[in-house]
Design a protein around this motif. Structure first.
Motif, PDB file in Angstrom:
ATOM      1  N   UNK A   1      60.104 140.580 144.996  1.00 47.28           N
ATOM      2  CA  UNK A   1      59.102 140.396 146.068  1.00 47.28           C
ATOM      3  C   UNK A   1      59.616 139.397 147.015  1.00 47.28           C
ATOM      4  N   UNK A   2      59.229 139.130 148.259  1.00 46.14           N
ATOM      5  CA  UNK A   2      59.496 138.154 149.142  1.00 46.14           C
ATOM      6  C   UNK A   2      59.632 136.818 148.605  1.00 46.14           C
ATOM      7  N   UNK A   3      60.690 136.066 148.670  1.00 44.00           N
ATOM      8  CA  UNK A   3      60.945 134.632 147.905  1.00 44.00           C
ATOM      9  C   UNK A   3      60.100 133.488 148.632  1.00 44.00           C
ATOM     10  N   UNK A   4      59.777 132.714 147.748  1.00 46.35           N
ATOM     11  CA  UNK A   4      58.991 131.516 148.449  1.00 46.35           C
ATOM     12  C   UNK A   4      59.829 130.689 149.176  1.00 46.35           C
ATOM     13  N   UNK A   5      59.210 129.529 150.064  1.00 47.39           N
ATOM     14  CA  UNK A   5      60.075 128.646 150.744  1.00 47.39           C
ATOM     15  C   UNK A   5      60.970 127.616 149.548  1.00 47.39           C
ATOM     16  N   UNK A   6      60.201 127.501 148.590  1.00 48.51           N
ATOM     17  CA  UNK A   6      60.891 126.736 147.531  1.00 48.51           C
ATOM     18  C   UNK A   6      62.127 127.194 147.119  1.00 48.51           C
ATOM     19  N   UNK A   7      61.760 128.463 146.818  1.00 45.22           N
ATOM     20  CA  UNK A   7      63.067 129.119 146.122  1.00 45.22           C
ATOM     21  C   UNK A   7      64.333 129.304 147.169  1.00 45.22           C
ATOM     22  N   UNK A   8      63.731 129.680 148.254  1.00 49.26           N
ATOM     23  CA  UNK A   8      64.777 129.594 149.396  1.00 49.26           C
ATOM     24  C   UNK A   8      65.724 128.288 149.499  1.00 49.26           C
ATOM     25  N   UNK A   9      65.073 127.303 149.476  1.00 45.65           N
ATOM     26  CA  UNK A   9      65.585 126.109 149.505  1.00 45.65           C
ATOM     27  C   UNK A   9      66.366 125.480 148.644  1.00 45.65           C
ATOM     28  N   UNK A  10      66.102 126.126 147.222  1.00 47.38           N
ATOM     29  CA  UNK A  10      66.761 125.754 146.075  1.00 47.38           C
ATOM     30  C   UNK A  10      68.223 126.561 146.237  1.00 47.38           C
ATOM     31  N   UNK A  11      68.091 127.756 146.515  1.00 47.74           N
ATOM     32  CA  UNK A  11      69.372 128.617 146.884  1.00 47.74           C
ATOM     33  C   UNK A  11      70.460 127.914 147.941  1.00 47.74           C
ATOM     34  N   UNK A  12      69.679 127.446 149.154  1.00 46.38           N
ATOM     35  CA  UNK A  12      70.382 126.856 150.088  1.00 46.38           C
ATOM     36  C   UNK A  12      71.140 125.530 149.619  1.00 46.38           C
ATOM     37  N   UNK A  13      70.401 124.730 148.628  1.00 49.49           N
ATOM     38  CA  UNK A  13      70.963 123.581 148.284  1.00 49.49           C
ATOM     39  C   UNK A  13      72.119 123.856 147.389  1.00 49.49           C
ATOM     40  N   UNK A  14      71.976 124.772 146.635  1.00 52.61           N
ATOM     41  CA  UNK A  14      73.109 125.336 145.675  1.00 52.61           C
ATOM     42  C   UNK A  14      74.246 125.689 146.333  1.00 52.61           C
ATOM     43  N   UNK A  15      74.112 126.599 147.428  1.00 61.52           N
ATOM     44  CA  UNK A  15      75.134 127.002 148.141  1.00 61.52           C
ATOM     45  C   UNK A  15      75.818 126.191 148.944  1.00 61.52           C
ATOM     46  N   UNK A  16      75.110 125.869 149.782  1.00 60.56           N
ATOM     47  CA  UNK A  16      75.546 125.044 151.226  1.00 60.56           C
ATOM     48  C   UNK A  16      74.487 123.931 151.666  1.00 60.56           C
ATOM     49  N   UNK A  17      74.143 122.921 151.118  1.00 55.61           N
ATOM     50  CA  UNK A  17      73.359 122.113 151.525  1.00 55.61           C
ATOM     51  C   UNK A  17      73.466 121.338 152.843  1.00 55.61           C
ATOM     52  N   UNK A  18      74.765 120.835 153.080  1.00 60.52           N
ATOM     53  CA  UNK A  18      75.230 120.519 154.511  1.00 60.52           C
ATOM     54  C   UNK A  18      76.196 121.523 155.060  1.00 60.52           C
ATOM     55  N   UNK A  19      75.650 122.498 155.878  1.00 63.95           N
ATOM     56  CA  UNK A  19      76.568 123.615 156.462  1.00 63.95           C
ATOM     57  C   UNK A  19      77.730 123.058 156.783  1.00 63.95           C
ATOM     58  N   UNK A  20      78.841 123.779 156.210  1.00 66.17           N
ATOM     59  CA  UNK A  20      80.239 123.568 156.582  1.00 66.17           C
ATOM     60  C   UNK A  20      80.949 122.630 156.052  1.00 66.17           C
ATOM     61  N   UNK A  21      80.287 121.675 155.167  1.00 65.45           N
ATOM     62  CA  UNK A  21      81.029 120.549 154.555  1.00 65.45           C
ATOM     63  C   UNK A  21      81.370 120.560 153.277  1.00 65.45           C
ATOM     64  N   UNK A  22      81.010 121.879 152.657  1.00 68.84           N
ATOM     65  CA  UNK A  22      81.516 122.098 151.141  1.00 68.84           C
ATOM     66  C   UNK A  22      80.911 121.268 149.966  1.00 68.84           C
ATOM     67  N   UNK A  23      79.849 120.907 150.332  1.00 68.96           N
ATOM     68  CA  UNK A  23      79.021 120.076 149.355  1.00 68.96           C
ATOM     69  C   UNK A  23      78.430 120.935 148.233  1.00 68.96           C
ATOM     70  N   UNK A  24      78.151 122.294 148.310  1.00 69.98           N
ATOM     71  CA  UNK A  24      77.965 123.093 147.403  1.00 69.98           C
ATOM     72  C   UNK A  24      78.907 124.062 146.850  1.00 69.98           C
ATOM     73  N   UNK A  25      78.608 125.333 146.686  1.00 67.12           N
ATOM     74  CA  UNK A  25      79.253 126.251 146.140  1.00 67.12           C
ATOM     75  C   UNK A  25      80.382 126.998 147.182  1.00 67.12           C
ATOM     76  N   UNK A  26      79.630 126.826 148.547  1.00 68.38           N
ATOM     77  CA  UNK A  26      80.485 127.623 149.563  1.00 68.38           C
ATOM     78  C   UNK A  26      81.798 126.559 150.033  1.00 68.38           C
ATOM     79  N   UNK A  27      82.809 127.285 150.273  1.00 69.77           N
ATOM     80  CA  UNK A  27      84.056 126.232 150.659  1.00 69.77           C
ATOM     81  C   UNK A  27      83.937 125.478 152.247  1.00 69.77           C
ATOM     82  N   UNK A  28      84.817 124.720 152.254  1.00 70.38           N
ATOM     83  CA  UNK A  28      84.617 123.803 153.615  1.00 70.38           C
ATOM     84  C   UNK A  28      84.782 124.619 154.569  1.00 70.38           C
ATOM     85  N   UNK A  29      83.974 124.496 155.721  1.00 67.62           N
ATOM     86  CA  UNK A  29      84.115 125.186 157.130  1.00 67.62           C
ATOM     87  C   UNK A  29      83.155 126.632 156.911  1.00 67.62           C
ATOM     88  N   UNK A  30      82.751 126.785 155.740  1.00 63.94           N
ATOM     89  CA  UNK A  30      81.707 128.199 155.781  1.00 63.94           C
ATOM     90  C   UNK A  30      80.147 127.565 155.815  1.00 63.94           C
TER      91      UNK A  30
END
Length: 260
Positions: A130-159
Motif C-alpha cells: 500500500x501507499x507508505x506513511x510519512x513516517x516510513x518515508x522519513x525512516x527510509x530517507x534517514x537510512x539512505x541519505x539523511x543529509x543529501x549529498x553528504x554521505x551520512x547514510x548508505x548513499x555515497x558522498x555526492x549522491x
C-alpha cells in the motif's frame, strides 16, 4: 491531557499484544510479524507503567504494518543479488536493497538521474504493498541519505537521494453478466471484487499494465458468471498502463445483468 511526558520504552497492552513507546511518538509491537496489524484504531490501551498525569490513552492508526520474517530462501536470493551486483559506486540495485531492508518497506523502485546529475529518487510501498506513511518515508530517507549529498547514510558522498511514497490509482470495472443459477448480482460483485483485488496486489510495483485479458480470465472462471460482455476498465475496453509510481487500488466493480 496535553504535556504529559511518556518515557521511551513505556509499555502498553491491548488484546493480548504488547507495545513499546518510541521517542518519535509511535508504538512498536513487541511481537515480530503481523500480530500488531489487527484493527485497533481508537481502542483503549492499558499502560503497564505508572505515568504521572496519564488517565487514559487510545491507539491511533497503523502507520507501518509489521511483516513476517523473511524465509531463508528469500534471504539467500537477496544476498546473491547483492553479491553479484556489488560495485565501487552505488548502482540502482544498491538503492533498491537499502530501501527494502528498512523494516516496514514492501517494494521499492529506483529512478537514477531523475533531477539531474547525482540525483536518485526511491519510491516505496509499505509491507502490505500500500501507499507508505510519512513516517516510513522519513525512516527510509534517514537510512539512505539523511543529509543529501553528504554521505551520512548508505548513499555515497555526492549522491542526493529523495525518498517518496507510491501513489494510488483508483480502478473502476464495469461488466454485464448472465448469472449462474442461484447467484445474485450482489454475490457476483463480491466474488469478482475479491479476485480483482488479488490481481491488483500481484501487479503492484511488479508490472506496468492491467490487461483486459486478465480481467476476462477472472470473469471466465468466476462461479457466479455464466456469460459476460461489455467489460470496461476505467471506462474503456482496453489495457490500462500505470505510471511508474502508481499502485492500482480497486474503487468499485459495477455488475449489471445482461438483457435480451
Amino acid at each position: 491531557p496535553e504535556n504529559i511526558n511518556i518515557p521511551a520504552g513505556s509499555r502498553f497492552f491491548i488484546e493480548d499484544v504488547y507495545f513499546q513507546y518510541s521517542k518519535d511518538g509511535t508504538l512498536e509491537c513487541e511481537t515480530p510479524g503481523k500480530a500488531g496489524n489487527v484493527q485497533l484504531t481508537d481502542q483503549p490501551l492499558l499502560s503497564l507503567d505508572t505515568i504521572p498525569g496519564l488517565e487514559s490513552i487510545k491507539m491511533k492508526k497503523l502507520v507501518i504494518p509489521g511483516q513476517e520474517e523473511e524465509d531463508d530462501a528469500s534471504l539467500y536470493d537477496r544476498y546473491l543479488i547483492r553479491a553479484r551486483r556489488e560495485a565501487v559506486s552505488a548502482n540502482r540495485a544498491h538503492y533498491k536493497k537499502w530501501a527494502e531492508e528498512v523494516a516496514g518497506v514492501g517494494r521499492a523502485k529506483v529512478f537514477p538521474l531523475w533531477n539531474g546529475e547525482g540525483t536518485v529518487k526511491i519510491v516505496i510501498t509499505d509491507g502490505n504493498l500500500d501507499v507508505a506513511s510519512d513516517l516510513l518515508v522519513k525512516r527510509v530517507q534517514e537510512y539512505i541519505d539523511p543529509v543529501p549529498g553528504e554521505g551520512e547514510g548508505q548513499a555515497p558522498i555526492g549522491s542526493k537521494a529523495t525518498v517518496e511514497s507510491a501513489k494510488w490509482l483508483d480502478i473502476d470495472i464495469e461488466v454485464a453478466v448472465e448469472l449462474q443459477m442461484d447467484w445474485t448480482l450482489e454475490g457476483a460483485q463480491k466474488e469478482i471484487e475479491e479476485k480483482v483485488k488479488t490481481l491488483l496486489k500481484s501487479i503492484a510495483f511488479e508490472k506496468s499494465t492491467i490487461r483486459m485479458s486478465a480481467l476476462n480470465d477472472i470473469l471466465y472462471h468466476s462461479e457466479s458468471v455464466s456469460d459476460y460482455a461489455d467489460v470496461l476498465l476505467n471506462g474503456e475496453s482496453k489495457n490500462l498502463v500505470l505510471q511508474d509510481i502508481e499502485i492500482p487500488r480497486l474503487r468499485q466493480v459495477k455488475v449489471i445483468e445482461q438483457t435480451g
